[in-house]
Design an enzyme around this catalytic site. Structure first.
Site, PDB file in Angstrom:
ATOM      1  N   ASP A 143      10.357 -19.882   6.914  1.00  0.00           N
ATOM      2  CA  ASP A 143      10.537 -21.232   6.363  1.00  0.00           C
ATOM      3  C   ASP A 143       9.542 -22.187   7.016  1.00  0.00           C
ATOM      4  OD1 ASP A 143      12.699 -20.334   4.921  1.00  0.00           O
ATOM      5  OD2 ASP A 143      14.203 -21.183   6.252  1.00  0.00           O
ATOM      6  N   ARG A 193       5.818 -19.038  -0.475  1.00  0.00           N
ATOM      7  CA  ARG A 193       6.887 -19.659  -1.272  1.00  0.00           C
ATOM      8  C   ARG A 193       6.483 -21.127  -1.375  1.00  0.00           C
ATOM      9  NH1 ARG A 193      11.584 -20.842   2.280  1.00  0.00           N
ATOM     10  NH2 ARG A 193      12.133 -18.648   2.164  1.00  0.00           N
ATOM     11  N   ALA A 198      10.948 -30.714   2.320  1.00  0.00           N
ATOM     12  CA  ALA A 198      12.280 -31.313   2.436  1.00  0.00           C
ATOM     13  C   ALA A 198      12.428 -32.282   3.608  1.00  0.00           C
ATOM     14  CB  ALA A 198      13.317 -30.196   2.579  1.00  0.00           C
ATOM     15  N   THR A 235      11.702 -23.943  -6.465  1.00  0.00           N
ATOM     16  CA  THR A 235      11.915 -25.241  -7.116  1.00  0.00           C
ATOM     17  C   THR A 235      13.030 -25.148  -8.151  1.00  0.00           C
ATOM     18  OG1 THR A 235      10.853 -27.033  -8.373  1.00  0.00           O
ATOM     19  CG2 THR A 235      10.130 -24.798  -8.891  1.00  0.00           C
TER      20      THR A 235
HETATM   21  C1  LIG Z   1      14.285 -21.215  -2.251  1.00  0.00           C
HETATM   22  C2  LIG Z   1      13.892 -22.498  -1.590  1.00  0.00           C
HETATM   23  C3  LIG Z   1      13.430 -22.461  -0.290  1.00  0.00           C
HETATM   24  C4  LIG Z   1      13.042 -23.655   0.322  1.00  0.00           C
HETATM   25  N1  LIG Z   1      12.448 -23.606   1.554  1.00  0.00           N
HETATM   26  C5  LIG Z   1      11.939 -24.738   2.083  1.00  0.00           C
HETATM   27  C6  LIG Z   1      11.183 -24.708   3.288  1.00  0.00           C
HETATM   28  O1  LIG Z   1      10.962 -23.663   3.895  1.00  0.00           O
HETATM   29  N2  LIG Z   1      10.703 -25.886   3.779  1.00  0.00           N
HETATM   30  C7  LIG Z   1      10.902 -27.086   3.116  1.00  0.00           C
HETATM   31  O2  LIG Z   1      10.406 -28.114   3.583  1.00  0.00           O
HETATM   32  N3  LIG Z   1      11.629 -27.121   1.981  1.00  0.00           N
HETATM   33  C8  LIG Z   1      12.146 -26.003   1.452  1.00  0.00           C
HETATM   34  N4  LIG Z   1      12.849 -26.063   0.289  1.00  0.00           N
HETATM   35  C9  LIG Z   1      13.278 -27.382  -0.256  1.00  0.00           C
HETATM   36  C10 LIG Z   1      12.200 -27.995  -1.115  1.00  0.00           C
HETATM   37  O3  LIG Z   1      11.134 -28.432  -0.313  1.00  0.00           O
HETATM   38  C11 LIG Z   1      12.760 -29.181  -1.916  1.00  0.00           C
HETATM   39  O4  LIG Z   1      13.226 -30.158  -1.033  1.00  0.00           O
HETATM   40  C12 LIG Z   1      13.875 -28.829  -2.873  1.00  0.00           C
HETATM   41  O5  LIG Z   1      13.660 -27.604  -3.496  1.00  0.00           O
HETATM   42  C13 LIG Z   1      14.019 -29.906  -3.973  1.00  0.00           C
HETATM   43  O6  LIG Z   1      12.861 -29.945  -4.748  1.00  0.00           O
HETATM   44  P1  LIG Z   1      12.749 -29.388  -6.252  1.00  0.00           P
HETATM   45  O7  LIG Z   1      11.440 -28.695  -6.381  1.00  0.00           O
HETATM   46  O8  LIG Z   1      13.935 -28.579  -6.585  1.00  0.00           O
HETATM   47  O9  LIG Z   1      12.621 -30.677  -7.141  1.00  0.00           O
HETATM   48  P2  LIG Z   1      13.532 -31.982  -7.251  1.00  0.00           P
HETATM   49  O10 LIG Z   1      12.747 -32.891  -8.100  1.00  0.00           O
HETATM   50  O11 LIG Z   1      13.973 -32.443  -5.914  1.00  0.00           O
HETATM   51  O12 LIG Z   1      14.788 -31.458  -8.045  1.00  0.00           O
HETATM   52  C14 LIG Z   1      14.757 -31.110  -9.404  1.00  0.00           C
HETATM   53  C15 LIG Z   1      16.195 -31.064  -9.900  1.00  0.00           C
HETATM   54  O13 LIG Z   1      16.886 -30.003  -9.257  1.00  0.00           O
HETATM   55  C16 LIG Z   1      18.197 -30.380  -8.896  1.00  0.00           C
HETATM   56  N5  LIG Z   1      18.324 -30.355  -7.428  1.00  0.00           N
HETATM   57  C17 LIG Z   1      17.325 -30.242  -6.518  1.00  0.00           C
HETATM   58  N6  LIG Z   1      17.812 -30.197  -5.275  1.00  0.00           N
HETATM   59  C18 LIG Z   1      19.156 -30.297  -5.389  1.00  0.00           C
HETATM   60  C19 LIG Z   1      20.226 -30.302  -4.461  1.00  0.00           C
HETATM   61  N7  LIG Z   1      20.017 -30.175  -3.158  1.00  0.00           N
HETATM   62  N8  LIG Z   1      21.493 -30.426  -4.933  1.00  0.00           N
HETATM   63  C20 LIG Z   1      21.733 -30.527  -6.254  1.00  0.00           C
HETATM   64  N9  LIG Z   1      20.749 -30.506  -7.193  1.00  0.00           N
HETATM   65  C21 LIG Z   1      19.488 -30.399  -6.773  1.00  0.00           C
HETATM   66  C22 LIG Z   1      18.405 -31.765  -9.453  1.00  0.00           C
HETATM   67  O14 LIG Z   1      18.956 -31.608 -10.732  1.00  0.00           O
HETATM   68  C23 LIG Z   1      17.014 -32.311  -9.536  1.00  0.00           C
HETATM   69  O15 LIG Z   1      16.887 -33.306 -10.501  1.00  0.00           O
HETATM   70  C24 LIG Z   1      13.208 -24.895  -0.356  1.00  0.00           C
HETATM   71  C25 LIG Z   1      13.681 -24.905  -1.663  1.00  0.00           C
HETATM   72  C26 LIG Z   1      14.005 -23.737  -2.283  1.00  0.00           C
HETATM   73  C27 LIG Z   1      14.476 -23.793  -3.693  1.00  0.00           C
END
Ligand SMILES: Cc1cc2nc3c(=O)[nH]c(=O)nc-3n(C[C@H](O)[C@H](O)[C@H](O)COP(=O)(O)OP(=O)(O)OC[C@H]3O[C@@H](n4cnc5c(N)ncnc54)[C@H](O)[C@@H]3O)c2cc1C
Length: 316
Positions: A143, A193, A198, A235
């Site tokens: 991560d 990935r 976040a 995502t």
């Molecule tokens: C498998 C995976 C591994 C990850 N690993 C890391 C990492 O190593 N380091 C890091 O910095 N970040 C990590 N993240 C988090 C990432 O950086 C984002 O903060 C997170 O995925 C939200 O972004 P999004 O691309 O889903 O888009 P967004 O625009 O944030 O979300 C799109 C839509 O998805 C839904 N959604 C998104 N998040 C949530 C939530 N928490 N609860 C409910 N609904 C939600 C909502 O409907 C939103 O409108 C990871 C995410 C995933 C999916």
């Protein structure tokens, strides 16, 4: 060669900032961890407190065609003993998981393996993990955390990647250094990935405007499909998912040559829809008792969750 697209100066919304600040607040952590009111939220995002519970959820997901990446919660370790204990626990996870789910991976934060205490010991711990994973035919995903440990994480990953090229690293589209970071792998590009990012970062290291981050994500996603081995797209964003699908079609890339990754508790219907369409889908599945920092970051990604979270803490 990927290029950075944006250099905006806008800040992230206040509710998100509040939650990201709360993720590091020990007092709130104690209150939230004890509160019964937080349980429904925890149950949504976390697979359970024990490995056995996480493996049960793994089997449920596998039965509908979804792979998992298991994450043992607990990112703040305070001494080398704790980081060694976390490494040993991760090895136990690999040993328990491999016979039950051949395609599962484990996701690890280097802060849990001691990066803040000793970079050298952290690398040793990671190598132990990589060796155990290889022995059990399982892969490890590193991560990416806050930029205060991001550089060191990437350097350790880069050194390990030479011997363990099967290892995946999370790359944050929001970071201004992402272009350079990918470029520096030269002709041995890693499995990544791609995520938006976040953590609460400063404008000098990260793009803060969400629309710009999305555009940057789409830009890197196209580049990753064309240039990187077996990329994963972490995502839930329809626009980003659509970009990945469309680019793969245009480049004639098989649906099984990359994967979508999503978080446990988020957009389950979409996960299953992608499986039905023939794509590989992996769910990031955290388990353990130390869920507080992980959960507050999840809350920050969906501002509507702020009220829910505050009610759980204040109502206790
Ligand atoms: C498998 C995976 C591994 C990850 N690993 C890391 C990492 O190593 N380091 C890091 O910095 N970040 C990590 N993240 C988090 C990432 O950086 C984002 O903060 C997170 O995925 C939200 O972004 P999004 O691309 O889903 O888009 P967004 O625009 O944030 O979300 C799109 C839509 O998805 C839904 N959604 C998104 N998040 C949530 C939530 N928490 N609860 C409910 N609904 C939600 C909502 O409907 C939103 O409108 C990871 C995410 C995933 C999916």
């Amino acid at each position: 060669m990927p290029q950075t697209l944006y250099s905006d100066q806008k800040g992230i919304p206040v509710p998100n900032k509040l939650l990201l600040a709360a993720s590091e607040n020990k007092k709130l952590e104690r209150i939230a961890t004890k509160s019964k009111l937080t349980r429904p939220i925890v149950q949504r995002y976390v697979a359970g407190t024990t490995l056995a519970e996480a493996l049960d959820v793994t089997e449920q997901l596998n039965s509908v065609g979804i792979d998992v990446s298991l994450d043992l919660l607990g990112e703040s370790v305070h001494d080398l003993k704790q980081s060694e204990a976390a490494t040993a626990e991760y090895i136990r996870v690999i040993e328990g998981m491999a016979p039950r789910s051949a395609s599962a991976t484990v996701s690890v934060k280097l802060s849990q393996l001691g990066i803040v205490i000793s970079s050298e010991s952290c690398e040793k711990n990671l190598r132990r993990l990589l060796e155990a994973a290889r022995a059990h035919g399982c892969e490890v995903e590193v991560d990416m955390e806050h930029s205060s440990v991001g550089r060191e994480t990437l350097e350790i990953f880069r050194r390990c990647h030479v011997e363990y090229p099967e290892t995946r690293v999370a790359i944050q589209a929001c970071m201004r250094s992402t272009f350079q970071d990918l470029y520096e792998f030269g002709d041995k590009p890693p499995k990544i990935r791609l995520v938006k990012g976040a953590f609460d970062e400063k404008v000098d290291v990260a793009i803060l405007d969400r629309d710009d981050v999305t555009a940057q994500y789409q830009h890197f996603a196209k580049w990753a499909l064309a240039n990187l081995p077996d990329p994963a797209f972490g995502t839930h964003d329809d626009a980003c998912i659509e970009t990945v699908k469309r680019t793969a079609r245009e480049l004639g890339i098989d649906k099984r040559s990359f994967e979508f990754q999503m978080l446990q508790g988020v957009r389950r219907e979409l996960q299953e829809e992608l499986v039905r369409e023939g794509y590989r889908v992996r769910v990031y599945l955290p388990y353990g008792t130390e869920w507080y920092p992980y959960l507050t970051r999840r809350m920050a990604e969906k501002p509507a969750n702020l009220l829910l979270f505050l009610r759980s803490v204040v109502g206790s």
